[in-house]
Design a protein around this motif. Sequence first.
Motif, PDB file in Angstrom:
ATOM      1  N   ILE A  23      -4.680  16.853 -32.178  1.00 21.99           N
ATOM      2  CA  ILE A  23      -4.646  18.108 -32.939  1.00 21.99           C
ATOM      3  C   ILE A  23      -3.212  18.448 -33.313  1.00 21.99           C
ATOM      4  O   ILE A  23      -2.910  18.735 -34.475  1.00 21.99           O
ATOM      5  CB  ILE A  23      -5.297  19.254 -32.137  1.00 21.99           C
ATOM      6  CG1 ILE A  23      -6.805  19.021 -32.004  1.00 21.99           C
ATOM      7  CG2 ILE A  23      -5.008  20.605 -32.777  1.00 21.99           C
ATOM      8  CD1 ILE A  23      -7.494  19.924 -30.981  1.00 21.99           C
ATOM      9  N   LEU A  24      -2.331  18.406 -32.332  1.00 23.82           N
ATOM     10  CA  LEU A  24      -0.925  18.704 -32.604  1.00 23.82           C
ATOM     11  C   LEU A  24      -0.346  17.723 -33.612  1.00 23.82           C
ATOM     12  O   LEU A  24       0.369  18.119 -34.535  1.00 23.82           O
ATOM     13  CB  LEU A  24      -0.114  18.694 -31.311  1.00 23.82           C
ATOM     14  CG  LEU A  24      -0.377  19.870 -30.373  1.00 23.82           C
ATOM     15  CD1 LEU A  24       0.254  19.624 -29.014  1.00 23.82           C
ATOM     16  CD2 LEU A  24       0.119  21.175 -30.977  1.00 23.82           C
ATOM     17  N   PRO A  46     -17.400  18.719 -32.623  1.00 24.01           N
ATOM     18  CA  PRO A  46     -17.065  20.111 -32.933  1.00 24.01           C
ATOM     19  C   PRO A  46     -16.812  20.944 -31.678  1.00 24.01           C
ATOM     20  O   PRO A  46     -15.916  21.786 -31.657  1.00 24.01           O
ATOM     21  CB  PRO A  46     -18.290  20.616 -33.702  1.00 24.01           C
ATOM     22  CG  PRO A  46     -18.888  19.391 -34.297  1.00 24.01           C
ATOM     23  CD  PRO A  46     -18.633  18.302 -33.297  1.00 24.01           C
ATOM     24  N   THR A  47     -17.574  20.689 -30.626  1.00 23.66           N
ATOM     25  CA  THR A  47     -17.395  21.422 -29.368  1.00 23.66           C
ATOM     26  C   THR A  47     -16.035  21.125 -28.749  1.00 23.66           C
ATOM     27  O   THR A  47     -15.329  22.034 -28.311  1.00 23.66           O
ATOM     28  CB  THR A  47     -18.519  21.066 -28.368  1.00 23.66           C
ATOM     29  OG1 THR A  47     -19.775  21.355 -28.975  1.00 23.66           O
ATOM     30  CG2 THR A  47     -18.376  21.834 -27.074  1.00 23.66           C
ATOM     31  N   ALA A  48     -15.670  19.850 -28.706  1.00 29.34           N
ATOM     32  CA  ALA A  48     -14.372  19.466 -28.133  1.00 29.34           C
ATOM     33  C   ALA A  48     -13.222  20.018 -28.976  1.00 29.34           C
ATOM     34  O   ALA A  48     -12.207  20.468 -28.429  1.00 29.34           O
ATOM     35  CB  ALA A  48     -14.269  17.948 -28.022  1.00 29.34           C
ATOM     36  N   LEU A  49     -13.389  20.016 -30.292  1.00 22.78           N
ATOM     37  CA  LEU A  49     -12.351  20.554 -31.171  1.00 22.78           C
ATOM     38  C   LEU A  49     -12.186  22.051 -30.943  1.00 22.78           C
ATOM     39  O   LEU A  49     -11.065  22.542 -30.788  1.00 22.78           O
ATOM     40  CB  LEU A  49     -12.673  20.253 -32.634  1.00 22.78           C
ATOM     41  CG  LEU A  49     -11.679  20.762 -33.677  1.00 22.78           C
ATOM     42  CD1 LEU A  49     -10.262  20.270 -33.394  1.00 22.78           C
ATOM     43  CD2 LEU A  49     -12.127  20.347 -35.071  1.00 22.78           C
ATOM     44  N   THR A  50     -13.293  22.762 -30.892  1.00 19.26           N
ATOM     45  CA  THR A  50     -13.249  24.212 -30.649  1.00 19.26           C
ATOM     46  C   THR A  50     -12.580  24.519 -29.317  1.00 19.26           C
ATOM     47  O   THR A  50     -11.686  25.368 -29.234  1.00 19.26           O
ATOM     48  CB  THR A  50     -14.664  24.812 -30.675  1.00 19.26           C
ATOM     49  OG1 THR A  50     -15.230  24.598 -31.964  1.00 19.26           O
ATOM     50  CG2 THR A  50     -14.656  26.290 -30.360  1.00 19.26           C
ATOM     51  N   LYS A  51     -12.984  23.820 -28.269  1.00 24.72           N
ATOM     52  CA  LYS A  51     -12.435  24.047 -26.930  1.00 24.72           C
ATOM     53  C   LYS A  51     -10.934  23.755 -26.895  1.00 24.72           C
ATOM     54  O   LYS A  51     -10.148  24.528 -26.332  1.00 24.72           O
ATOM     55  CB  LYS A  51     -13.176  23.170 -25.923  1.00 24.72           C
ATOM     56  CG  LYS A  51     -12.751  23.378 -24.498  1.00 24.72           C
ATOM     57  CD  LYS A  51     -13.571  22.503 -23.551  1.00 24.72           C
ATOM     58  CE  LYS A  51     -13.090  22.686 -22.128  1.00 24.72           C
ATOM     59  NZ  LYS A  51     -13.804  21.855 -21.178  1.00 24.72           N
TER      60      LYS A  51
END
Length: 102
Positions: A23-24, A46-51
């Motif tokens: 992400i960074l 999507p869950t891992a990205l949101t978290k």
Amino acid sequence: MSDVPCSIEAALKVIGNKWSFFILRELYDEKKRFNELSRLINGISPTALTKSLRHLENEGMINRTIIPTVPVTVEYSVTEKGESFHKIIKEMKKWGKEWSAK
């Protein structure tokens, strides 16, 4: 063992998980929206990205900006604290390139 916290352990708690590195990496180029990050980071749910985004925001590594459009647009960008981690990621990339084939 000492009761003094390890600084490496403290740094890893700030980062959170492996997805945070990716992400960074994407946000160092420019601010991005959720769907852009989802497309750019291979294998992230999507869950891992949101978290991971929530964790990085809570740790002060990224900013979440809500733009009042219809529908609402949310953009993520790196904070000064997050930017200070950039040189570490660059060194990790360099190390990985040098040693991954050996």
